[in-house]
Design an enzyme around this catalytic site. Sequence first.
Site, short mmCIF file in Angstrom:
data_model
loop_
_atom_site.label_atom_id
_atom_site.label_comp_id
_atom_site.label_asym_id
_atom_site.label_seq_id
_atom_site.Cartn_x
_atom_site.Cartn_y
_atom_site.Cartn_z
N ASP A 82 -72.04 -4.88 6.89
CA ASP A 82 -71.60 -4.98 5.50
C ASP A 82 -72.75 -5.56 4.65
OD1 ASP A 82 -69.72 -4.89 3.44
OD2 ASP A 82 -68.97 -6.92 3.85
N ALA A 215 -61.86 -5.28 -2.59
CA ALA A 215 -60.53 -4.67 -2.76
C ALA A 215 -59.39 -5.52 -2.21
CB ALA A 215 -60.53 -3.28 -2.11
N ASN A 256 -62.61 -2.07 1.52
CA ASN A 256 -63.12 -3.32 2.13
C ASN A 256 -62.25 -4.51 1.80
OD1 ASN A 256 -65.28 -1.73 2.84
ND2 ASN A 256 -66.83 -3.10 2.02
P1 13P Z 1 -62.91 -8.92 -1.06
O1 13P Z 1 -63.64 -10.16 -1.42
O2 13P Z 1 -62.13 -8.39 -2.22
O3 13P Z 1 -62.07 -9.05 0.15
O4 13P Z 1 -64.03 -7.80 -0.73
C1 13P Z 1 -64.62 -7.73 0.53
C2 13P Z 1 -65.78 -6.80 0.57
O5 13P Z 1 -66.05 -6.03 -0.31
C3 13P Z 1 -66.64 -6.86 1.76
O6 13P Z 1 -67.76 -6.04 1.63
O1 G3H Z 2 -68.67 -8.76 0.45
C1 G3H Z 2 -68.78 -9.79 1.07
C2 G3H Z 2 -67.90 -10.11 2.22
O2 G3H Z 2 -66.71 -10.71 1.78
C3 G3H Z 2 -68.62 -10.93 3.24
O3 G3H Z 2 -68.72 -12.26 2.82
O4 G3H Z 2 -71.15 -12.67 3.06
O5 G3H Z 2 -69.50 -14.57 2.95
O6 G3H Z 2 -69.63 -13.12 4.99
P1 G3H Z 2 -69.85 -13.23 3.50
ZN ZN Z 3 -68.52 -5.88 -0.37
#
Ligand code: 13P
Ligand code: G3H
Ligand code: ZN
Length: 311
Positions: A82, A215, A256
């Site tokens: 991610d 999301a 996500n």
């Molecule tokens: P949220 O913070 O809305 O759960 O989004 C998560 C996300 O986009 C991870 O890439």
């Molecule tokens: O988009 C971000 C995700 O919620 C991941 O969060 O970078 O704190 O692990 P993090």
């Molecule tokens: Zn994200």
Amino acid sequence: MPLVTSKEMMEKAYAGGYAIGAFNVNNMEIVQGITEAAKELNSPIILQVSAGARKYANHTYLMKLVEAALEETELPIALHLDHGDTFELCKSCIDGGFTSVMIDGSHHSFEDNIKLTRQVVEYAHARGVVVEGELGRLAGVEDDVNVSEEDATYTRPEEVEEFVEKTGVDSLAIAIGTSHGAFKFKPGQKPQLRFDILEEISRRVPGFPIVLHGASSVVPEYVKMINENGGAMDDAIGIPEDMLRKAAGMAVCKINIDSDLRLAMTGTIRQYFTQYPAHFDPRQYLGPGRASVKQVVAHKIKHVLGSEGKA
Ligand code: 13P
Ligand code: G3H
Ligand code: ZN
């Protein structure tokens, strides 16, 4: 069953008018909660790992946890990076067994984003790994980087065809009004997504899978639990579920979700300690925390994503 890429999952999701849930994982309880729900509902699933999660839990531990989930569930599971921000990070995850990576070049110029994304696609495709790119900038917090509302920009549909064609990406994250974290709209502000932009994009690249970040719906039940047990999240607001369902029926094939899992786990553990202030065995509070993750994921699969029975 070995890890799969998300390619076939997303093709089926596009054709079937549903979306695959991409849930962030950081520890054993989260992996178990997500995959137990997916198994019970026979749903395909994407487990995603941020740079921060990899730093926190260690690549090898996360790989082994996901391997255990594959063995226990026998479900199609993709393992995705991610918000990869450099070629080196994407390469390290590809070399280390991930089946999908995101290269998030959205903070670069259009030309540099294309260049960086193309470099990752070439490396990934040669090794059977798929790539998600991003165009447009979401507001909110990722890995300690805070993108202010002024710096966030919607995706420009007129750039999408060129980006997809020149980079060769397999899916594209777009900005239509979602944002990271638990405070997505200001108090009193009406939540809105730019479905007109999503429609225009799917008209320009028909059949191409679109990804929605940021999301989480910020499930009110868990925000209440946090606030009633010593927390302070009064102004937390997420994306209404009906909007996410609508997006899943359109070109959005991957949704996500991270914040909703964090809220569920934290709310449940806070409540546990209010009830049992003298307990100190981590299994006693991590167990209910894991069960709350499972409950949230099951709800998403059934009522938001529409992926029940699609494994
Ligand atoms: P949220 O913070 O809305 O759960 O989004 C998560 C996300 O986009 C991870 O890439
Ligand atoms: O988009 C971000 C995700 O919620 C991941 O969060 O970078 O704190 O692990 P993090
Ligand atoms: Zn994200």
